[in-house]
Design an enzyme around this catalytic site. Structure first.
Site, PDB file in Angstrom:
ATOM      1  N   GLU A  68       0.830  -1.215   0.000  1.00 22.68           N
ATOM      2  CA  GLU A  68       0.000   0.000   0.000  1.00 22.68           C
ATOM      3  C   GLU A  68       0.865   1.266   0.000  1.00 22.68           C
ATOM      4  OE1 GLU A  68      -1.516   1.886   3.489  1.00 22.68           O
ATOM      5  OE2 GLU A  68      -1.240   0.072   4.688  1.00 22.68           O
TER       6      GLU A  68
ATOM      7  N   LYS B 201      -4.480  -2.262  14.938  1.00 18.70           N
ATOM      8  CA  LYS B 201      -3.842  -1.472  15.980  1.00 18.70           C
ATOM      9  C   LYS B 201      -4.702  -1.262  17.210  1.00 18.70           C
ATOM     10  CE  LYS B 201      -0.659   1.173  14.396  1.00 18.70           C
ATOM     11  NZ  LYS B 201      -0.353   2.058  13.351  1.00 18.70           N
TER      12      LYS B 201
HETATM   13  N1  PSU Z   1      -2.833   1.099  10.268  1.00 27.61           N
HETATM   14  C1  PSU Z   1      -1.526   1.313  10.434  1.00 27.61           C
HETATM   15  N2  PSU Z   1      -0.847   2.136   9.600  1.00 27.61           N
HETATM   16  C2  PSU Z   1      -1.485   2.746   8.566  1.00 27.61           C
HETATM   17  C3  PSU Z   1      -2.872   2.487   8.384  1.00 27.61           C
HETATM   18  C4  PSU Z   1      -3.511   1.671   9.245  1.00 27.61           C
HETATM   19  O1  PSU Z   1      -0.949   0.767  11.336  1.00 27.61           O
HETATM   20  O2  PSU Z   1      -0.850   3.516   7.828  1.00 27.61           O
HETATM   21  C5  PSU Z   1      -3.570   3.089   7.199  1.00 27.61           C
HETATM   22  C6  PSU Z   1      -3.878   1.988   6.176  1.00 27.61           C
HETATM   23  O3  PSU Z   1      -3.643   2.497   4.889  1.00 27.61           O
HETATM   24  C7  PSU Z   1      -5.341   1.705   6.404  1.00 27.61           C
HETATM   25  C8  PSU Z   1      -5.844   3.084   6.753  1.00 27.61           C
HETATM   26  O4  PSU Z   1      -5.992   1.172   5.292  1.00 27.61           O
HETATM   27  O5  PSU Z   1      -4.829   3.621   7.578  1.00 27.61           O
HETATM   28  C9  PSU Z   1      -7.168   3.042   7.465  1.00 27.61           C
HETATM   29  O6  PSU Z   1      -7.696   4.319   7.507  1.00 27.61           O
HETATM   30  P1  PSU Z   1      -9.222   4.538   7.938  1.00 27.61           P
HETATM   31  O7  PSU Z   1      -9.272   4.152   9.383  1.00 27.61           O
HETATM   32  O8  PSU Z   1      -9.462   6.013   7.701  1.00 27.61           O
HETATM   33  O9  PSU Z   1     -10.054   3.667   7.049  1.00 27.61           O
END
Ligand code: PSU
Ligand code: MN
Length: 311
Positions: free
Chosen positions: A28, A167
């Site tokens: 990603e 996380k």
């Molecule tokens: N968790 C991490 N590091 C990240 C992300 C999640 O430990 O960089 C990023 C990923 O790209 C994930 C996104 O898809 O955050 C999720 O964002 P949201 O909660 O806005 O969907």
């Protein structure tokens, strides 16, 4: 406008690997443009690509650049995304499922979250993807309704994602319940408990466990053939020497969440805000752990992608 397939651009390296039926993994780019701070984001992104190549697997980092779907980025393109983070340049969008169509149609630049990377990987014919942690159900979702679109992506896009769990900024029990409701297999790799990103054990049991990359590849192959048409989450715990105990993280997370509420941060800013505050509060220990666990996930994804070619 030309036909849709003309909007997809493979890097030469990825095109050649796919043509030769060699293993490829997707990576990603939101972790580069919105996740990690500069220059760690750049070093990590380049390091993960190099690690995959050393393991005989071609890396395909995905993004949208000037409205083109990119499957495999050049070094200059990765540098461009990393520098957007340095300059806090919001011209580089954070792309989830809902954002892809406008970003492409309007010729924008954007970095892909887990959801969007799954979509682009599938479009490109790449079934295995390594990340750090997936998005999930946020704490206090009962009042905010903040649930990452990553979860619903697993219900409809047949890509296997290797992640160190989700996380601790998230509500992990609700995240697992939601995955179960969506019918998504969550496979513990050499573990029977869901890992909590910085730490190996969230205390939440998993129903499914497999102990070798080839068994995981077999299960995923069956899933692909069966028409179940959903993703698979492989939960790979951080290595023991790199983990940070859960209790230690809880305090920082509580503090970062309180600050977030005071600052009125909402929507797509939530995850990037919490990640960067936690890195500051732990004096980058969390960042170091993050690098180590992504590395472990790239290793496992490479082994699974290679094993899939043997079936
Ligand atoms: N968790 C991490 N590091 C990240 C992300 C999640 O430990 O960089 C990023 C990923 O790209 C994930 C996104 O898809 O955050 C999720 O964002 P949201 O909660 O806005 O969907
Ligand atoms: Mn959200």
């Amino acid at each position: 406008m030309k036909d849709f397939s003309s909007l997809i651009e493979f890097s030469e390296e990825v095109r050649a690997a796919l043509a030769d039926n060699k293993p490829v993994i997707a990576l990603e780019s939101s972790i580069i443009a919105q996740g990690m701070p500069y220059p760690t984001n750049l070093e990590t992104a380049l390091g993960m690509e190099e690690l995959a190549r050393e393991l005989g697997v071609t890396p395909a980092t995905t993004a949208v650049l000037k409205g083109k779907i990119k499957i495999g980025l050049s070094r200059a393109e990765i540098e461009f995304l990393a520098e957007a983070r340095k300059n806090n340049d919001e011209k580089v969008m954070k792309l989830s499922r809902k954002d892809l169509s406008s970003a492409i149609a309007m010729g924008r630049d954007g970095a892909t979250t887990v959801a969007a990377t799954m979509i682009l990987a599938h479009l490109g014919g790449i079934p295995v993807f390594a990340t750090g942690g997936i998005g999930g159900v946020h704490k206090e979702a009962e009042s905010t309704f903040d649930i990452s679109a990553d979860l619903r992506e697993f219900a409809s896009t047949p890509v296997l994602v290797v992640s160190a769990g989700a996380k601790a900024i998230l509500d992990l029990p609700k995240t697992l319940e939601m995955l179960e409701t969506l019918g998504v297999p969550v496979i513990g790799y050499r573990t029977s408990v869901f890992p909590a990103f910085y730490s190996r054990d969230s205390g939440l049991p998993l129903d499914l466990r497999l102990d070798s990359p080839s068994d995981i590849a077999k299960a995923f192959f069956v899933q692909q053939q069966s028409g179940l048409n959903c993703g698979m989450l492989v939960a790979n715990p951080i290595s023991p020497e790199a983990e940070i105990p859960g209790e230690e993280m809880e305090k920082c997370i509580g503090e970062a969440m309180a600050e977030m509420k005071r600052a009125g941060v909402k929507g797509k800013q939530v995850t990037p805000f919490l990640l960067s505050r936690i890195a500051e509060l732990t004096e980058s220990r969390s960042l170091f752990a993050n690098i180590r666990l992504v590395e472990g996930n790239v290793r496992l994804a490479c082994a699974i992608a290679s094993a899939l070619k043997e079936i």
